[in-house]
Scaffold this active site. Structure first.
Site: not given
Length: 625
Positions: A214, A218, A358, A527
């Site tokens: 993360e 980010r 993913d 998405e």
């Protein structure tokens, strides 16, 4: 005519100032009265006769000739008439030479392009207005965050407080910064940049545990993207707002140096999942495992950092992960969602393209694309792994719903020998965009077809991309709010649960999509609009813009908080929906950015010159690391 002019005699038929057609009469008379023909011919009787004959010819031309602008577009019959006319008629109707070919927007832009704000060309007023609406939504979201949560990771817009759920590095500030740059929201660029320059380095040195994945996508990704978009590699940008670009790079480097501990502390090439920033230590998750997607979604960021710093250590550590994953056994290219940093082996058999799986597939193709035209031969394994995986997706995971045949991607929770689950996370809606990007490498489908660049596999992947994008959009339109649930199930021959529809009784797909009570929340995820953006850029089909606008209107109607910010929802199937009191950082960093780019000109952040990381931070496509 002077020999050094940059055009030939045939260009006399054009007004060189504006390249517009000139009439035949104008060409002849200008030639006649500006040359020696006039003086020489009128000096003899023969010349006078020829001049008289020429005048009669000009009169005939004036009566019979039409300029290209006057004549318009010929029909097929008119073309036949012209082709069967006399030679004399054809002489007076000679076609003007072709105009020089126009450059496409991408060709005009250049490799290091970043155009701030939409261009007027190719953007209709309707889409300019809608893009402006998205910018206003971004400003509204930022205003709530700035007023109630500045410096916190996220805003709780209903409670009007900030919360730190991502390690306390002010994640919304960094995630939103490059969106503000792309939108030319200069006040926000200055505010966010000033906070980063003043506070972020202290936070990095003082804060405790953060998640490697993360924080990389980010915060590190946001800093590096801001560095590039602010002119960092050109070392100056006189129009830039906020701190000098080197400020972003220096902070990114110091953060990455601490994050590297996750790699160097692990006994295998698989990094630990968590880092304690203040003492630069790392440790695995409580269960000892790392997510496959998390360890394989660090490479774009660390590769780019090595490029701009000249220090290969960042890229070397990150790329060891993918090199190791290449050696592990797979199921037709598909991989389990957990991996052990202690053994370096996959754990369990759960295969899915939703959470924890993913972006493994996303980064296979994007890390390869990041190398640009100089695709390194030792990285072709990434493209091969991607292609094998997409074949596996089509063979093992793709099904159609009943009764109306929506194409979806399910899961194998117990591996190849277990039962198939018709469950599809909203997270899977990244896949249409990735498939399209992998097929054309960022250029338009039309150009790829014209240049014969698409293989059979590419065409199959493009078709699947468009089918899945349709399904992802219907996951929105099937609900009462027009917003997607976090997870959907699909009606198949083997699976159906009644009374669990989305609530929109007018939807054609009401009986195809099943939404369980625990899955009905919406987190403002990006998405689907990400894939709509990519597919619009590649196919140029306006339906993807229209679908994106419908989604944006639903966000505006049901998630906007009057006092500032937007909120996630508890249940998208009921009206009015219950609100959850959370504005995720990716709403500003991804969702609104992709909508803004979807409605704008395709020359802004072109897909054949930039690659977006998993948090929508664009990096330039460059040379081999």
């Amino acid at each position: 005519m002077s020999k050094n002019l940059p055009y030939s005699m045939k260009d006399v038929h054009y007004d060189n100032a504006k390249f517009r057609p000139r009439s035949f009469f104008k060409v002849i008379t200008q030639s006649l009265f500006t040359s020696n023909i006039k003086r020489d011919c009128t000096s003899c009787s023969t010349g006078k006769f020829l001049l008289l004959l020429l005048i009669f010819g000009l009169m005939y031309a004036m009566l019979t000739h039409k300029s290209p602008i006057q004549s318009g577009i010929r029909t097929t019959e008119e073309y036949k008439s012209v082709n069967t006319s006399s030679r004399f008629g054809r002489f007076w109707r000679r076609k003007p030479p072709r105009l020089p070919p126009r450059l496409t927007p991408d060709e005009k832009v250049g490799n290091n392009s970043f155009n701030r704000g939409p261009k007027l060309t190719n953007v209709g007023s309707k889409w300019m207005d809608r893009q402006r609406d998205v910018k206003e939504a971004f400003i509204h979201a930022w205003s709530g965050y700035k007023k109630y949560a500045m410096g916190y990771d996220e805003l709780q817009p209903l409670s009007k407080i900030g919360t730190d759920g991502l390690g306390g590095l002010g994640a919304t500030v960094v995630d939103a910064l490059d969106t503000a740059m792309i939108m030319s929201a200069d006040d926000i660029v200055s505010e966010a940049g000033s906070w980063i320059e003043t506070h972020l380095l202290d936070r990095i040195s003082q804060k405790g545990q953060v998640n490697l994945f993360e924080t990389t996508i980010r915060v590190l990704g946001g800093l590096l993207s801001a560095y590039h978009l602010n002119g960092g590699e050109q070392e100056m940008n006189p129009t830039a707002k906020g701190p000098r670009p080197i400020v972003y790079l220096d902070i990114a480097k110091k953060l990455a140096d601490r994050l590297l501990t996750a790699f160097t502390s692990s006994p295998t090439p698989i990094p630990f999942s968590d880092v304690v920033l203040r003492d630069s230590t790392a440790h695995p998750a409580p269960d000892g495992l790392s997510s496959t997607s998390e360890v394989s979604t660090l490479q774009l960021e660390f590769n780019y950092l090595s490029t701009v710093t000249g220090d290969p250590k960042y890229s070397m550590e990150a790329m060891k992960v993918l090199e190791h994953l290449k050696t592990l056994p797979k199921v037709e290219g598909l991989v389990p969602i957990y991996i052990s940093p202690h053994s370096g082996e996959f754990n369990g058999e759960n295969i899915r393209l939703g959470s924890r799986g993913d972006s493994y597939y996303e980064y296979l193709i994007k890390v390869w694309l990041q190398q640009g035209t100089n695709h390194s031969s030792n990285l072709t394994y990434l493209h091969d792994m991607y292609e094998e995986a997409m074949k596996g997706v089509r063979h093992l995971l793709v099904r159609k719903s009943i009764p109306n045949g929506l194409v979806f991607v399910g899961e194998l929770p117990y591996g190849l020998t277990g039962s198939y689950s018709p469950k599809m996370d909203h997270l899977v809606c990244f896949l249409p965009g990735t498939l399209a990007l992998g097929a054309t490498k960022g250029i338009t489908k039309e150009k790829a077809m014209k240049d014969n660049l698409l293989t059979f596999e590419d065409l199959e992947n493009l078709k699947l991309a468009e089918d899945l994008a349709k399904t992802c959009f219907e996951m929105y339109s099937v609900t009462s709010t027009g917003l997607s649930p976090e997870i959907a199930y699909f009606h198949t021959q083997e699976y159906y649960e009644g009374s669990l529809d989305g609530g929109n009784k007018s939807s054609e797909y009401l009986n195809d999509i099943i939404i369980k009570h625990a899955d009905r929340h919406n987190l403002l995820r990006p998405e689907t609009v990400e894939s709509l953006f990519v597919l619009y850029r590649i196919t140029e089909d306006p339906k993807y813009r229209e679908w994106g606008w419908q989604i944006f209107e639903a966000f505006e109607k049901y998630t906007k908080v009057d006092s500032g910010g937007y909120t996630s929802l508890d249940d998208v199937t009921m009206l009015p929906p219950r609100r959850r009191d959370k504005m995720e950082t990716f709403f500003l960093g991804e969702t609104l950015k992709y909508l803004y780019l979807l409605f704008g000109d395709s020359s802004v952040i072109p897909l054949d010159q930039f690659v977006f990381n998993s948090e929508a931070h664009p990096f330039p496509i460059r040379v081999t690391i």
